[in-house]
Design an enzyme around this catalytic site. Structure first.
Site, PDB file in Angstrom:
ATOM      1  N   TRP A 125     -19.171 -21.783 -22.680  1.00 53.90           N
ATOM      2  CA  TRP A 125     -18.131 -22.682 -22.728  1.00 53.90           C
ATOM      3  C   TRP A 125     -17.022 -22.218 -21.653  1.00 53.90           C
ATOM      4  O   TRP A 125     -16.052 -22.767 -21.128  1.00 53.90           O
ATOM      5  CB  TRP A 125     -17.345 -22.804 -24.115  1.00 53.90           C
ATOM      6  CG  TRP A 125     -16.616 -21.360 -24.575  1.00 53.90           C
ATOM      7  CD1 TRP A 125     -17.258 -20.194 -24.592  1.00 53.90           C
ATOM      8  CD2 TRP A 125     -15.505 -21.331 -24.982  1.00 53.90           C
ATOM      9  NE1 TRP A 125     -16.272 -19.225 -25.094  1.00 53.90           N
ATOM     10  CE2 TRP A 125     -15.345 -19.905 -25.447  1.00 53.90           C
ATOM     11  CE3 TRP A 125     -14.367 -22.350 -25.258  1.00 53.90           C
ATOM     12  CZ2 TRP A 125     -14.077 -19.442 -25.987  1.00 53.90           C
ATOM     13  CZ3 TRP A 125     -13.476 -21.652 -26.099  1.00 53.90           C
ATOM     14  CH2 TRP A 125     -13.004 -20.336 -26.190  1.00 53.90           C
ATOM     15  N   ASP A 126     -17.318 -20.881 -21.079  1.00 61.24           N
ATOM     16  CA  ASP A 126     -16.573 -20.331 -20.304  1.00 61.24           C
ATOM     17  C   ASP A 126     -16.275 -21.153 -18.969  1.00 61.24           C
ATOM     18  O   ASP A 126     -15.068 -21.324 -18.458  1.00 61.24           O
ATOM     19  CB  ASP A 126     -17.032 -19.013 -19.748  1.00 61.24           C
ATOM     20  CG  ASP A 126     -17.317 -18.012 -20.878  1.00 61.24           C
ATOM     21  OD1 ASP A 126     -17.653 -18.560 -22.017  1.00 61.24           O
ATOM     22  OD2 ASP A 126     -17.587 -16.671 -20.348  1.00 61.24           O
ATOM     23  N   GLU A 163     -15.299 -14.859 -32.640  1.00 61.23           N
ATOM     24  CA  GLU A 163     -16.669 -14.323 -32.916  1.00 61.23           C
ATOM     25  C   GLU A 163     -16.742 -13.337 -33.803  1.00 61.23           C
ATOM     26  O   GLU A 163     -17.794 -12.876 -34.241  1.00 61.23           O
ATOM     27  CB  GLU A 163     -17.455 -14.086 -32.017  1.00 61.23           C
ATOM     28  CG  GLU A 163     -17.662 -15.325 -30.756  1.00 61.23           C
ATOM     29  CD  GLU A 163     -18.651 -15.037 -29.652  1.00 61.23           C
ATOM     30  OE1 GLU A 163     -18.809 -13.847 -29.296  1.00 61.23           O
ATOM     31  OE2 GLU A 163     -19.118 -16.192 -29.138  1.00 61.23           O
ATOM     32  N   LYS A 198     -11.463 -11.343 -32.449  1.00 65.59           N
ATOM     33  CA  LYS A 198     -12.001 -10.966 -31.463  1.00 65.59           C
ATOM     34  C   LYS A 198     -11.270 -11.328 -30.161  1.00 65.59           C
ATOM     35  O   LYS A 198     -10.803 -10.663 -29.160  1.00 65.59           O
ATOM     36  CB  LYS A 198     -13.499 -11.295 -31.385  1.00 65.59           C
ATOM     37  CG  LYS A 198     -14.199 -10.677 -29.921  1.00 65.59           C
ATOM     38  CD  LYS A 198     -15.358 -11.005 -29.789  1.00 65.59           C
ATOM     39  CE  LYS A 198     -16.175 -10.768 -28.721  1.00 65.59           C
ATOM     40  NZ  LYS A 198     -17.616 -11.381 -28.544  1.00 65.59           N
ATOM     41  N   GLN A 199     -11.018 -12.653 -30.450  1.00 68.84           N
ATOM     42  CA  GLN A 199     -10.243 -13.332 -29.314  1.00 68.84           C
ATOM     43  C   GLN A 199      -9.266 -14.426 -29.756  1.00 68.84           C
ATOM     44  O   GLN A 199      -9.442 -14.989 -30.807  1.00 68.84           O
ATOM     45  CB  GLN A 199     -11.335 -13.899 -28.309  1.00 68.84           C
ATOM     46  CG  GLN A 199     -12.253 -14.762 -28.743  1.00 68.84           C
ATOM     47  CD  GLN A 199     -13.443 -14.982 -27.974  1.00 68.84           C
ATOM     48  OE1 GLN A 199     -14.322 -14.402 -28.596  1.00 68.84           O
ATOM     49  NE2 GLN A 199     -13.674 -15.733 -27.094  1.00 68.84           N
TER      50      GLN A 199
END
Ligand code: BGC
Length: 751
Positions: A336-337, A476, A576-577
């Site tokens: 998806w980046d 994640e 994580k993000q």
């Protein structure tokens, strides 16, 4: 234009070979060549990759971007002593990548172990105007005395992807004393790669050729006088094909003709042509900042350089790998980046490239349909990781968890379904910026409707309310949860947009419309608490939080997994993000400033930023909330992922998404560019130590040139344009341009 920055490798160090091999890699979207030294070092990973050339090496493997035969290596002997910087002494050193023309250049003076000094220089580039072309020059000058010099170089097919060999050598051949050619087939015979190279010295030498153990080499030997410069010029032409309509011999011969044409022009003429192509990129894409800290401009130039070098703008059958074309990390897979972190740069600078990236998904619909069908859903479920086809490429297992000793299953392919809505989001973003009716009527609507169908079938009815169960959101570290806010909101938006554009383009499908309306009416959208904090999922708020400061200090290294198993991490408030903060960034019309600030304040302390996709997004949301100082800190931390001091931060390739976020952090953060309800908004507020900012944006028919200095913004446009500046709606036509606006104290005040 301000002078373009250069990226430098400050000193030779065996520890940072691979980091600089990634950050200083040369590329043009078609081919990428890691910035390895000509001479060998055991720690150094060489790499040359072609966009879209993937192969699966064997059982239990996934397709990976093939590491091609090497053309950069040169072995040099000086009076019989092999040249290596691990012996002798480096008396002077300079190694730079010149963004202006794309040339990587190393100059050094080396004293051999016998005490003789040599000037050894090399330069190389990958052409931006002729995609299959790369060129290098390597020169040696004995400074103290005459010297025996021997140089060997060629095409080295012993290269592997960490031991996995993808290519069979079909043939190797030498032509006319100067030209070498190797023809290679992927082991499944699907792709043929032809590498052709010319090697010439500027002085007479004894030459011979060898072809042994997958290495085709030419060897030159001579005696050079003191002060005489011996230069090897090597021109390389790399082509590949999967379509075998042309006979193999003809395909190889065509490549040889192209090589001869380029070799006849020579390094300098070819370099001048590529420099012109780069000039064009800088004129349209450069973001110029006048800052007290020159690192800020360097980060922006680095980003534009990499974003150009990584993007296969020439071929809609390929997309951008998570490491671009700079290394083997993530096996060269596409995530998806691309749509969320990389597409915005292209969308607002070269919208045709954004279109091509979206067409990659469209061309791969079959695989996504198949994945949805196999799992019992309708529409399309795009693979979490993809390569040349639409099939799922996520490896089944990750590395062994050294605490539990168990091989960890990768759950992303099973549950990280938000990629479906992310792609739909990118389709709509493309529409807003271009109003490209042809694309929307054809590829765009198909993508929107099929992604929407997936969500409609993916929802679960719980007492009349629709919920989305068992997903992984962007974070994640939190797996298999119900009603991840990011996923539910993005899915809702996806279905809403599908309906809206169906109506706009008069596409009828009664059954779909009914189902979509029902989905929109009944899908559960978590609501924020009194402060505006949105729960990340159904269970997140009930989990314990722990002090993450130690892990945050080592962000990116996933050190939490050395202390806790994934299952334990899953049961704590550990991100994580960016997750809810990511949602705030992507759907600005849905969340007001107070809600964004509340989510930032709540989630950031719980976020380790172990993904490179995290900090810059926090920065953009902080900037939108008016906290420019905090936004700048995040922006710099994001830029430092590749450009910082850590010698191993990007050994296996750069962080492509983080590079996109360097551009976005400035344009969407400090310049406050947002698309709200389909319209363009700007609200610049620069960090205190930035005197001005200048950049251009493509918006529908217009190219906007935007210049921000303090609280004043000047906007010029090649066509009439409607936009909102600091909340005030403007329609600018010829007589208003250039338009100058000044922020009120409220617009420029701190949050
Ligand atoms: C991140 C993903 C990302 C992937 C590739 C992972 O570490 O969590 O969001 O897509 O890296 O960059």
């Amino acid at each position: 234009m301000l002078t373009l920055s250069r990226l430098s490798d400050p000193a030779f160090s065996p520890h940072s070979l691979n980091k600089f091999a990634s950050t200083m890699a040369c590329g043009n979207g078609y081919i990428g060549i890691r910035a390895c030294h000509e001479e060998d070092y055991t720690q150094q990973t060489r790499g040359m990759y072609l966009a879209g050339v993937y192969h699966r090496a064997g059982r239990d493997e996934t397709n990976e971007l093939v590491n091609l035969p090497d053309v950069i290596g040169i072995s040099l002997q000086l009076d019989g002593e092999p040249f290596t910087l691990l012996a002798g002494e480096i008396l002077s050193w300079q190694r730079e990548l010149d963004f202006a023309c794309g040339e990587l250049d190393r100059r050094l003076v080396w004293r051999s172990t016998t005490g003789k000094r040599f000037q050894i220089d090399s330069r190389r580039f990958v052409s931006l105007d002729q995609l299959p072309l790369a060129a290098l020059q390597f020169s040696v000058t004995p400074l103290d005395d005459a010297a025996h010099i021997s140089l060997s170089t060629g095409i080295d097919a012993t290269q592997t992807n960490s031991g996995r060999q993808h290519l069979d050598e079909a043939s190797v051949q030498v032509f006319d004393q100067h030209y070498l050619q190797g023809v290679y087939d992927t082991q499944d015979r699907a792709t043929e790669v032809v590498i052709s190279a010319s090697c010439r010295l500027n002085v007479a030498s004894e030459n011979c050729f060898t072809a042994k153990n997958r290495r085709l080499n030419c060897h030159h030997a001579l005696v050079a006088h003191k002060g005489e410069t011996v230069t090897l010029e090597k021109i390389v032409w790399v082509t590949h094909r999967s379509d075998k309509t042309l006979a193999s011999a003809d395909f190889a011969q065509n490549a040889m003709c192209e090589l001869r044409r380029c070799a006849a022009q020579g390094y300098d003429a070819l370099r001048a042509q590529t420099a012109l192509a780069w000039q064009n990129i800088w004129q349209t894409c450069r973001v110029e900042v006048c800052s007290d800290d020159p690192q800020d401009q360097r980060a922006l130039d680095y980003a534009v350089w990499q974003l150009t070098a990584m993007t296969p703008a020439h071929d809609d059958r390929c997309s951008i790998a998570a490491k671009g074309l700079t290394g083997e990390g993530y096996k060269g897979h596409v995530f998806w980046d691309t749509e969320i972190f990389l597409l915005p740069f292209h969308l607002f600078t070269h919208p045709q490239t954004a279109r091509s990236l979206l067409r990659y998904r469209w061309l791969n619909l079959a695989g996504a349909r198949e994945k949805a069908r196999r799992n019992g859903w309708s529409g399309v479920l795009f693979p979490w990781e993809s390569a040349a086809t639409g099939q799922e490429e996520t490896p089944e297992f990750a590395a062994i968890n050294i605490r539990t000793g168990v091989r960890q299953k990768v759950a992303s392919a099973l549950a990280e379904h938000h990629i479906v809505a992310d792609i739909a989001w990118a389709v709509v973003a493309y529409w807003h910026a271009t109003h490209d009716r042809e694309f929307m009527r054809h590829e765009g609507l198909t993508l929107l409707m099929e992604t929407a169908s997936f969500w409609i079938s993916r929802a679960t009815d719980v007492n009349g309310r629709l919920e989305i169960h068992d997903v992984i959101g962007p974070d994640e570290y939190t797996e298999h949860v119900n009603n991840n806010a990011f996923t539910n909101f993005m899915a809702w938006q996806n279905v809403h947009d599908a309906l809206k554009f169906m109506q706009q383009f008069e596409r009828s499908d009664n059954a779909f419309v009914q189902a979509a309306q029902d989905f929109l009416a009944r899908l559960w959208l978590p609501s924020p608490d009194e402060q505006g904090v949105l729960p990340q999922d159904d269970t997140f708020m009930a989990k314990p939080a722990i002090d993450l400061s130690g892990y945050k200090a080592k962000a990116g290294k996933q050190t939490i997994l050395l202390d806790y198993s994934r299952a334990e991490v899953n049961e704590m408030q550990i991100l994580k993000q960016a997750d809810v903060v990511m949602l705030n960034y992507l759907l600005p019309e849905k969340f007001d400033r107070e809600q964004c600030a509340a989510n930032l304040a709540f989630y950031e302390p719980r976020t380790i930023h172990d993904s490179s996709l995290s900090q810059a997004i926090h920065g953009i949301v902080a900037a939108r909330c008016g906290d420019t100082a905090q936004a700048y800190q995040f922006w710099r931390a994001g830029a430092a992922i590749d450009l910082g001091e850590d010698p191993h931060s990007c050994d296996d390739g750069i962080h492509a998404a983080a590079t996109g976020a360097i551009w976005s952090g400035v344009v969407q953060g400090f310049a406050g560019m947002q698309v709200i309800d389909g319209e363009l908004h700007l609200a610049p507020k620069l960090p205190e130590h930035w005197q001005h900012l200048k950049f251009s944006l493509k918006w529908r028919q217009a190219r906007l040139d935007i210049y921000v200095e303090g609280a004043t913004v000047t906007i010029d446009s090649t066509a009439p344009v409607t936009l909102t500046l600091w909340g005030e709606n403007l329609h600018l036509t010829g007589s208003d341009l250039p338009f100058v606006g000044t922020a009120t104290t409220e617009d420029s005040s701190d949050a």
